[in-house]
Design a protein around this motif. Structure first.
Motif, PDB file in Angstrom:
ATOM      1  N   GLY A   1      -3.484  47.773  42.909  1.00  0.00           N
ATOM      2  CA  GLY A   1      -3.242  49.131  43.387  1.00  0.00           C
ATOM      3  C   GLY A   1      -1.858  49.201  43.970  1.00  0.00           C
ATOM      4  O   GLY A   1      -0.968  48.426  43.603  1.00  0.00           O
ATOM      5  N   THR A   2      -1.650  50.121  44.903  1.00  0.00           N
ATOM      6  CA  THR A   2      -0.333  50.248  45.527  1.00  0.00           C
ATOM      7  C   THR A   2      -0.368  50.010  47.034  1.00  0.00           C
ATOM      8  O   THR A   2       0.678  49.807  47.642  1.00  0.00           O
ATOM      9  N   HIS A   3      -1.541  50.052  47.640  1.00  0.00           N
ATOM     10  CA  HIS A   3      -1.647  49.939  49.094  1.00  0.00           C
ATOM     11  C   HIS A   3      -2.909  49.144  49.455  1.00  0.00           C
ATOM     12  O   HIS A   3      -3.942  49.291  48.800  1.00  0.00           O
ATOM     13  N   GLU A   4      -2.823  48.346  50.492  1.00  0.00           N
ATOM     14  CA  GLU A   4      -4.018  47.704  51.030  1.00  0.00           C
ATOM     15  C   GLU A   4      -4.715  48.611  52.042  1.00  0.00           C
ATOM     16  O   GLU A   4      -5.916  48.477  52.277  1.00  0.00           O
ATOM     17  N   THR A   5      -3.952  49.553  52.609  1.00  0.00           N
ATOM     18  CA  THR A   5      -4.474  50.484  53.614  1.00  0.00           C
ATOM     19  C   THR A   5      -3.913  51.868  53.333  1.00  0.00           C
ATOM     20  O   THR A   5      -2.724  52.007  53.040  1.00  0.00           O
ATOM     21  N   VAL A   6      -4.767  52.869  53.408  1.00  0.00           N
ATOM     22  CA  VAL A   6      -4.335  54.257  53.309  1.00  0.00           C
ATOM     23  C   VAL A   6      -4.616  54.926  54.655  1.00  0.00           C
ATOM     24  O   VAL A   6      -5.731  54.819  55.184  1.00  0.00           O
ATOM     25  N   TYR A   7      -3.607  55.594  55.194  1.00  0.00           N
ATOM     26  CA  TYR A   7      -3.761  56.310  56.459  1.00  0.00           C
ATOM     27  C   TYR A   7      -4.024  57.784  56.157  1.00  0.00           C
ATOM     28  O   TYR A   7      -3.370  58.386  55.306  1.00  0.00           O
ATOM     29  N   LEU A   8      -4.992  58.358  56.844  1.00  0.00           N
ATOM     30  CA  LEU A   8      -5.489  59.696  56.548  1.00  0.00           C
ATOM     31  C   LEU A   8      -5.200  60.646  57.698  1.00  0.00           C
ATOM     32  O   LEU A   8      -5.107  60.228  58.860  1.00  0.00           O
ATOM     33  N   SER A   9      -5.106  61.945  57.374  1.00  0.00           N
ATOM     34  CA  SER A   9      -4.792  62.922  58.413  1.00  0.00           C
ATOM     35  C   SER A   9      -5.299  64.301  58.025  1.00  0.00           C
ATOM     36  O   SER A   9      -5.293  64.666  56.842  1.00  0.00           O
TER      37      SER A   9
END
Length: 472
Positions: A342-350
């Motif tokens: 993928g592109t990220h190990e963590t996605v930050y949400l808002s």
């Protein structure tokens, strides 16, 4: 080279066959997915519509652009912000949109040589209207390199599909108006009811069965799917299908009664933030590719720019399409090619519309920190083990406080690092104007002679309806 970028507003990934749904909502979308790449874990970092699309066209999350709230008069995107349609137009593409986001904010019309506003006399936009405007434009520009953005709203409330689409999704012989069915009581007696009364409920009728609303949502998706087939058939008829990079995405999903959210798109739960992303480019993307790692919508801008640089189409100055500085998105091409998961190990949400909250989504866990719950009742912290609890029903924040603390520290550090000393736009919104959608409810209640705090303690449908009728 042709690029057709399609926003499927309010389309929940888990309601599509290619994402595992068992009902026939999406035969043509499923076919497109089988011909290209599907991203199994794609997420909207910012919700809902206004902030999601701002992120997609800048490649930057809301905390970077400063646009974190939907429907806020405080939101502003500087004209110096690099914007995907503007970049492509400067490189030589004919740029066009069939869209109505300009009704929300002026920046959504930036960069288009042709902006075809799909808004009509009514609030709602039928996918057939989008096609009627888009297909003639495509035919007129078939011999050019172009970028075309299309925005379909069919899966958004109000759910008013053609009647012929409903029987495939609602049990034969079942009565949606049976007075003995009380499954709609939670929706009708929710604090958000005054806002939804007209365009959610009055337009559909006195439904008593919540399953009927779910069926209408599915029927809308199937209707949308047919419109996408019309679009695809048009590309085939014009002989440009194989030269077209087709990018389809949901800007956010939809909650269908989960988490006390009734046919709307708030809350940082996967029903709303897990979105479909499907990319097809015949001869350049392996058919049937499924990317299993985490990706997010802001990855689309660097992906499209890299596609143009790779193709180097005649008449296009690809040197003008270097990745802008400060992107939060990363190109999907390594994942499409199987080099990465993928592109990220963590996605930050808002989110900052109905509620103000931020979250952290990893492959296994979801952490949510709520700052203002608006018309909902939310604990300040939520932690879910998605492997054991994919529906996010068992909050572990109190039973596993150390893990929750680690996620909160990580979230706070990400906010601090991303802001780099700038003012937090969510804090500014809450301190200066409050939640935009809560303000709308307050205005409606004032018109009916009701007080917000009193209503929130006792939100009964009959109480509001009586007050509103007296006001009229």
């Amino acid at each position: 080279m042709k690029i057709v970028m399609v926003s499927l507003d309010t389309l929940r990934a888990s309601r599509l066959g290619c994402y595992g749904y068992g009902k026939p909502t999406s035969p043509h979308l499923d076919r497109i997915a089988s011909e290209g790449a599907l991203f199994e874990k794609a997420f909207a970092a910012d919700i809902p519509t206004e902030v999601a699309h701002t992120g997609i066209f800048t490649g930057k999350v809301g905390l970077t652009t400063g646009v974190v709230s939907h429907g806020s008069e405080l939101a502003h995107l500087p004209k110096s912000a690099e914007w995907m349609p503007s970049l492509l137009r400067a490189a030589g593409f004919a740029t066009a949109a069939v869209d109505n986001l300009y009704q929300l904010k002026e920046w959504f019309a930036r960069g288009y040589r042709y902006y075809i506003n799909s808004v009509g006399g009514n609030r709602w936009i039928d996918g057939r209207t989008v096609n009627d405007l888009a297909l003639p434009w495509i035919e007129q520009h078939r011999d050019e390199s172009f970028f075309l953005f299309l925005h379909y709203w069919d899966a958004h409330t109000p759910y008013l599909p053609p009647e012929s689409y409903v029987p495939d999704f609602y049990e034969a012989g079942r009565d949606p108006y049976d007075p003995r069915n009380r499954s709609m009581e939670g929706a009708y007696n929710h604090a958000a009811y005054p806002f939804f009364k007209h365009h959610h409920y009055d337009l559909v009728g006195p439904v008593t069965d919540s399953a009927y609303y779910d069926a209408l949502y599915d029927a809308e998706i199937r209707y949308l799917d047919d419109r996408l087939k019309e679009l695809d058939d048009g590309l085939e008829r014009l002989g440009i299908r194989d030269d077209t990079l087709l990018v389809l995405f949901g800007d956010h999903g939809e909650s269908l009664t989960e988490h006390d959210i009734y046919w709307d798109h708030c809350g940082l739960y996967d029903q709303t933030v897990h979105v479909p992303v499907i990319v097809r480019w015949p001869g350049r993307i392996e058919a049937g590719r499924r990317v299993r790692g985490l990706v997010q919508q802001v990855d689309l801008l660097p992906t499209i720019l890299e596609a143009v640089r790779r193709e180097a189409p005649q008449g296009i100055d690809a040197s003008k399409l270097a990745d802008p500085a400060g992107l939060d998105g990363r190109s999907l091409w390594p994942a499409i090619g199987g080099e990465t998961e993928g592109t990220h190990e963590t996605v930050y949400l808002s989110e900052c519309a109905w509620q103000a909250a931020r979250g952290v989504r990893t492959d296994r866990y979801k952490f949510i920190r709520t700052y203002d719950s608006g018309p909902f009742r939310r604990p300040p912290r939520e932690l879910y083990d998605l492997a054991a609890d994919p529906e996010e029903t068992v909050n572990l924040a109190e039973s596993d406080p150390e893990r929750a603390d680690r996620f909160e520290r990580d979230l706070n550090e990400w906010v601090r690092r991303t802001l780099g000393g700038r003012e937090d736009p969510m804090e500014r919104q809450l301190s200066q104007a409050g939640l935009p959608f809560r303000r709308r409810i307050e205005q409606i209640l004032r018109g009916a002679g009701l007080d917000w705090e009193e209503w929130r303690r006792d939100p009964r449908r009959e109480r509001f309806d009586r007050a509103a009728s007296r006001g009229n």
